[in-house]
Design a protein around this motif. Structure first.
Motif, PDB file in Angstrom:
ATOM      1  N   ILE A 133     -18.600 -31.079 -23.119  1.00 51.43           N
ATOM      2  CA  ILE A 133     -17.728 -29.976 -22.692  1.00 51.43           C
ATOM      3  C   ILE A 133     -18.266 -28.651 -23.213  1.00 51.43           C
ATOM      4  O   ILE A 133     -18.303 -27.641 -22.500  1.00 51.43           O
ATOM      5  CB  ILE A 133     -16.284 -30.205 -23.169  1.00 51.43           C
ATOM      6  N   GLN A 134     -18.711 -28.646 -24.469  1.00 51.85           N
ATOM      7  CA  GLN A 134     -19.273 -27.420 -25.053  1.00 51.85           C
ATOM      8  C   GLN A 134     -20.529 -26.988 -24.296  1.00 51.85           C
ATOM      9  O   GLN A 134     -20.751 -25.800 -24.053  1.00 51.85           O
ATOM     10  CB  GLN A 134     -19.596 -27.646 -26.526  1.00 51.85           C
ATOM     11  N   SER A 135     -21.379 -27.963 -23.899  1.00 56.34           N
ATOM     12  CA  SER A 135     -22.595 -27.638 -23.130  1.00 56.34           C
ATOM     13  C   SER A 135     -22.238 -27.029 -21.783  1.00 56.34           C
ATOM     14  O   SER A 135     -22.893 -26.088 -21.317  1.00 56.34           O
ATOM     15  CB  SER A 135     -23.438 -28.899 -22.915  1.00 56.34           C
ATOM     16  N   LEU A 136     -21.184 -27.554 -21.151  1.00 52.45           N
ATOM     17  CA  LEU A 136     -20.757 -27.015 -19.863  1.00 52.45           C
ATOM     18  C   LEU A 136     -20.223 -25.590 -20.027  1.00 52.45           C
ATOM     19  O   LEU A 136     -20.502 -24.709 -19.200  1.00 52.45           O
ATOM     20  CB  LEU A 136     -19.677 -27.927 -19.250  1.00 52.45           C
ATOM     21  N   GLU A 137     -19.486 -25.357 -21.097  1.00 52.40           N
ATOM     22  CA  GLU A 137     -18.961 -24.010 -21.350  1.00 52.40           C
ATOM     23  C   GLU A 137     -20.104 -23.033 -21.619  1.00 52.40           C
ATOM     24  O   GLU A 137     -20.073 -21.887 -21.166  1.00 52.40           O
ATOM     25  CB  GLU A 137     -17.992 -24.054 -22.529  1.00 52.40           C
ATOM     26  N   GLN A 138     -21.110 -23.499 -22.336  1.00 52.09           N
ATOM     27  CA  GLN A 138     -22.270 -22.632 -22.591  1.00 52.09           C
ATOM     28  C   GLN A 138     -23.016 -22.329 -21.286  1.00 52.09           C
ATOM     29  O   GLN A 138     -23.487 -21.215 -21.066  1.00 52.09           O
ATOM     30  CB  GLN A 138     -23.203 -23.311 -23.586  1.00 52.09           C
ATOM     31  N   PHE A 139     -23.102 -23.326 -20.428  1.00 50.83           N
ATOM     32  CA  PHE A 139     -23.811 -23.146 -19.159  1.00 50.83           C
ATOM     33  C   PHE A 139     -23.135 -22.080 -18.306  1.00 50.83           C
ATOM     34  O   PHE A 139     -23.789 -21.213 -17.715  1.00 50.83           O
ATOM     35  CB  PHE A 139     -23.871 -24.476 -18.400  1.00 50.83           C
ATOM     36  N   TYR A 140     -21.803 -22.117 -18.226  1.00 52.35           N
ATOM     37  CA  TYR A 140     -21.072 -21.162 -17.402  1.00 52.35           C
ATOM     38  C   TYR A 140     -20.740 -19.875 -18.144  1.00 52.35           C
ATOM     39  O   TYR A 140     -20.316 -18.892 -17.531  1.00 52.35           O
ATOM     40  CB  TYR A 140     -19.787 -21.797 -16.860  1.00 52.35           C
ATOM     41  N   GLY A 141     -20.905 -19.872 -19.460  1.00 47.52           N
ATOM     42  CA  GLY A 141     -20.642 -18.668 -20.237  1.00 47.52           C
ATOM     43  C   GLY A 141     -19.173 -18.365 -20.419  1.00 47.52           C
ATOM     44  O   GLY A 141     -18.805 -17.201 -20.643  1.00 47.52           O
ATOM     45  N   HIS A 142     -18.323 -19.390 -20.340  1.00 45.90           N
ATOM     46  CA  HIS A 142     -16.880 -19.201 -20.500  1.00 45.90           C
ATOM     47  C   HIS A 142     -16.283 -20.422 -21.191  1.00 45.90           C
ATOM     48  O   HIS A 142     -16.727 -21.549 -20.962  1.00 45.90           O
ATOM     49  CB  HIS A 142     -16.167 -19.041 -19.143  1.00 45.90           C
ATOM     50  N   GLN A 143     -15.291 -20.151 -22.029  1.00 47.62           N
ATOM     51  CA  GLN A 143     -14.476 -21.272 -22.478  1.00 47.62           C
ATOM     52  C   GLN A 143     -13.622 -21.726 -21.298  1.00 47.62           C
ATOM     53  O   GLN A 143     -13.147 -20.900 -20.518  1.00 47.62           O
ATOM     54  CB  GLN A 143     -13.587 -20.863 -23.646  1.00 47.62           C
ATOM     55  N   LEU A 144     -13.429 -23.042 -21.190  1.00 50.88           N
ATOM     56  CA  LEU A 144     -12.743 -23.579 -20.017  1.00 50.88           C
ATOM     57  C   LEU A 144     -11.379 -24.167 -20.342  1.00 50.88           C
ATOM     58  O   LEU A 144     -10.603 -24.443 -19.431  1.00 50.88           O
ATOM     59  CB  LEU A 144     -13.625 -24.654 -19.352  1.00 50.88           C
ATOM     60  N   PHE A 145     -11.086 -24.345 -21.642  1.00 52.57           N
ATOM     61  CA  PHE A 145      -9.823 -24.987 -22.030  1.00 52.57           C
ATOM     62  C   PHE A 145      -9.095 -24.185 -23.103  1.00 52.57           C
ATOM     63  O   PHE A 145      -9.723 -23.510 -23.938  1.00 52.57           O
ATOM     64  CB  PHE A 145     -10.083 -26.388 -22.585  1.00 52.57           C
ATOM     65  N   PHE A 146      -7.785 -24.294 -23.076  1.00 55.87           N
ATOM     66  CA  PHE A 146      -6.976 -23.948 -24.236  1.00 55.87           C
ATOM     67  C   PHE A 146      -6.881 -25.221 -25.084  1.00 55.87           C
ATOM     68  O   PHE A 146      -6.566 -26.289 -24.567  1.00 55.87           O
ATOM     69  CB  PHE A 146      -5.552 -23.518 -23.827  1.00 55.87           C
ATOM     70  N   ARG A 147      -7.177 -25.116 -26.374  1.00 55.35           N
ATOM     71  CA  ARG A 147      -7.019 -26.263 -27.270  1.00 55.35           C
ATOM     72  C   ARG A 147      -5.632 -26.196 -27.884  1.00 55.35           C
ATOM     73  O   ARG A 147      -5.235 -25.152 -28.428  1.00 55.35           O
ATOM     74  CB  ARG A 147      -8.074 -26.245 -28.377  1.00 55.35           C
ATOM     75  N   THR A 148      -4.899 -27.292 -27.789  1.00 59.86           N
ATOM     76  CA  THR A 148      -3.562 -27.364 -28.372  1.00 59.86           C
ATOM     77  C   THR A 148      -3.459 -28.619 -29.224  1.00 59.86           C
ATOM     78  O   THR A 148      -4.346 -29.480 -29.200  1.00 59.86           O
ATOM     79  CB  THR A 148      -2.484 -27.418 -27.266  1.00 59.86           C
ATOM     80  N   VAL A 149      -2.365 -28.712 -29.959  1.00 56.46           N
ATOM     81  CA  VAL A 149      -2.165 -29.906 -30.799  1.00 56.46           C
ATOM     82  C   VAL A 149      -1.962 -31.147 -29.937  1.00 56.46           C
ATOM     83  O   VAL A 149      -2.191 -32.285 -30.381  1.00 56.46           O
ATOM     84  CB  VAL A 149      -0.947 -29.710 -31.738  1.00 56.46           C
ATOM     85  N   LYS A 150      -1.529 -30.955 -28.681  1.00 58.18           N
ATOM     86  CA  LYS A 150      -1.294 -32.093 -27.794  1.00 58.18           C
ATOM     87  C   LYS A 150      -2.536 -32.485 -26.991  1.00 58.18           C
ATOM     88  O   LYS A 150      -2.562 -33.530 -26.360  1.00 58.18           O
ATOM     89  CB  LYS A 150      -0.163 -31.759 -26.820  1.00 58.18           C
ATOM     90  N   GLY A 151      -3.549 -31.638 -27.010  1.00 53.49           N
ATOM     91  CA  GLY A 151      -4.753 -31.939 -26.247  1.00 53.49           C
ATOM     92  C   GLY A 151      -5.399 -30.667 -25.743  1.00 53.49           C
ATOM     93  O   GLY A 151      -5.482 -29.673 -26.473  1.00 53.49           O
ATOM     94  N   VAL A 152      -5.844 -30.704 -24.470  1.00 59.07           N
ATOM     95  CA  VAL A 152      -6.502 -29.533 -23.876  1.00 59.07           C
ATOM     96  C   VAL A 152      -5.873 -29.237 -22.530  1.00 59.07           C
ATOM     97  O   VAL A 152      -5.339 -30.115 -21.855  1.00 59.07           O
ATOM     98  CB  VAL A 152      -8.019 -29.763 -23.699  1.00 59.07           C
ATOM     99  N   GLN A 153      -5.960 -27.964 -22.141  1.00 62.07           N
ATOM    100  CA  GLN A 153      -5.419 -27.534 -20.854  1.00 62.07           C
ATOM    101  C   GLN A 153      -6.321 -26.440 -20.300  1.00 62.07           C
ATOM    102  O   GLN A 153      -6.830 -25.609 -21.058  1.00 62.07           O
ATOM    103  CB  GLN A 153      -3.996 -27.011 -21.030  1.00 62.07           C
ATOM    104  N   LEU A 154      -6.544 -26.481 -19.000  1.00 69.50           N
ATOM    105  CA  LEU A 154      -7.434 -25.508 -18.375  1.00 69.50           C
ATOM    106  C   LEU A 154      -6.920 -24.086 -18.548  1.00 69.50           C
ATOM    107  O   LEU A 154      -5.725 -23.817 -18.412  1.00 69.50           O
ATOM    108  CB  LEU A 154      -7.584 -25.785 -16.871  1.00 69.50           C
ATOM    109  N   ASN A 155      -7.849 -23.161 -18.858  1.00 71.75           N
ATOM    110  CA  ASN A 155      -7.525 -21.739 -18.817  1.00 71.75           C
ATOM    111  C   ASN A 155      -7.906 -21.224 -17.428  1.00 71.75           C
ATOM    112  O   ASN A 155      -8.404 -21.996 -16.593  1.00 71.75           O
ATOM    113  CB  ASN A 155      -8.233 -20.988 -19.952  1.00 71.75           C
ATOM    114  N   PRO A 156      -7.674 -19.946 -17.115  1.00 67.26           N
ATOM    115  CA  PRO A 156      -7.990 -19.438 -15.774  1.00 67.26           C
ATOM    116  C   PRO A 156      -9.442 -19.671 -15.345  1.00 67.26           C
ATOM    117  O   PRO A 156      -9.700 -20.010 -14.188  1.00 67.26           O
ATOM    118  CB  PRO A 156      -7.657 -17.950 -15.879  1.00 67.26           C
ATOM    119  N   ALA A 157     -10.403 -19.487 -16.252  1.00 70.05           N
ATOM    120  CA  ALA A 157     -11.811 -19.749 -15.911  1.00 70.05           C
ATOM    121  C   ALA A 157     -12.005 -21.242 -15.608  1.00 70.05           C
ATOM    122  O   ALA A 157     -12.735 -21.630 -14.682  1.00 70.05           O
ATOM    123  CB  ALA A 157     -12.725 -19.301 -17.051  1.00 70.05           C
TER     124      ALA A 157
END
Length: 299
Positions: free
Chosen positions: A36-60
């Motif tokens: 997931i980190q490699s994919l975020e680096q490739f696109y140049g954007h964070q893709l998830f909000f990290r929460t205590v319950k897991g992850v959720q997509l951000n607008p990007a």
């Protein structure tokens, strides 16, 4: 970036959990996090909000998710199309006239199948004109006709064999005492002719015309549009008829039909395989090579 990375991203997104995705994919949690980190680096954007319950997509991430889904759908569609293409590559669709398609071609297919067990030959019966038309429309891969004639530009015609046209009568006929008839004797013989739509009829008319003997001089008691119907009629004693030798070889050997030749009447036909070189498949080329070199096409 590769497809595996995209599939991992989709699984994490839909499960909203890196740990659950790792479990389903049989990967370690750090491995999934790294992808997931490699994919975020490739696109140049964070893709998830990290929460205590897991992850959720951000607008990007929403943008990436929608487009990656389309990419994976296109990929699956392409795989299905390629699978169908490979399957169809091993099928050769042949359009043939009745004599070749119903009698001679099936006889030769067994030999071809032994040599090329993975190639399937599908045969359909058409009139000569329809074979040429379907070849141009690419609804058949090859066609077989009894004469070369003239064809549209681009169609190749390769002679693949010869056949004889012979007169045959029932074994109950008094003409079984002869081997050869004169043209005059032919006039007195009740004849069942193939209908004018069949190539054999056109060949007979042309040969008789060369001897200045119009077909109207014959005692024609019936016309039929099927070779099988002609055979049945002659065997039953209705009259005599002209046949391609390959079509009645079995009936001659079994004593059902008696062959006769006509003095001065040389009746021979050549079979031609038609194809468009730019459209011939590897399986089609194998079949073409086989037909060109197969001695069983010589009658």
């Amino acid at each position: 970036m590769n497809l595996h990375m995209l599939e991992v991203f989709i699984r994490v997104t839909e499960l909203q959990s890196i740990s659950k995705a790792a479990k389903q994919l049989h990967l370690s949690q750090p491995a999934v996090s790294s992808l997931i980190q490699s994919l975020e680096q490739f696109y140049g954007h964070q893709l998830f909000f990290r929460t205590v319950k897991g992850v959720q997509l951000n607008p990007a991430g929403e943008i990436v998710y929608k487009n990656i889904k389309k990419i994976l759908q296109i990929h699956e569609q392409m795989k299905r199309q390629l699978a169908e293409f490979v399957q169809n590559e091993n099928i050769v669709h042949i359009g043939a006239t009745e004599a070749f398609g119903n009698f001679l071609l099936p006889y030769s297919l067994g030999y071809f199948r032994k040599k090329f067990p993975n190639v399937r030959i599908d045969v359909s019966i058409y009139q000569r004109e329809e074979i040429v038309e379907r070849l141009q429309q690419q609804t058949i891969d090859m066609g077989v006709v009894e004469d070369s004639g003239m064809f549209q530009s681009g169609i190749e015609a390769v002679q693949i064999g010869k056949d004889q046209i012979i007169l045959a009568v029932s074994y109950q006929s008094p003409f079984t005492k002869k081997k050869t008839l004169t043209i005059e004797e032919l006039e007195d013989l009740p004849l069942i002719l193939a209908s004018p739509t069949l190539p054999i009829r056109r060949t007979i008319q042309q040969k008789l015309a060369q001897l200045k003997f119009p077909i109207q001089n014959l005692d024609v008691i019936s016309e039929m549009s099927s070779i099988q119907a002609l055979k049945t009629a002659v065997i039953s004693g209705l009259g005599a008829s002209f046949f391609y030798k390959s079509c009645i070889q079995y009936e001659i050997e079994e004593g059902l039909l008696y062959p006769l030749s006509i003095e001065g009447l040389d009746l021979e036909v050549s079979y031609y395989l038609l194809y468009l070189p730019k459209n011939i498949s590897a399986a089609g080329q194998q079949f073409l090579t086989y037909l060109k070199g197969n001695a069983i096409l010589q009658f």
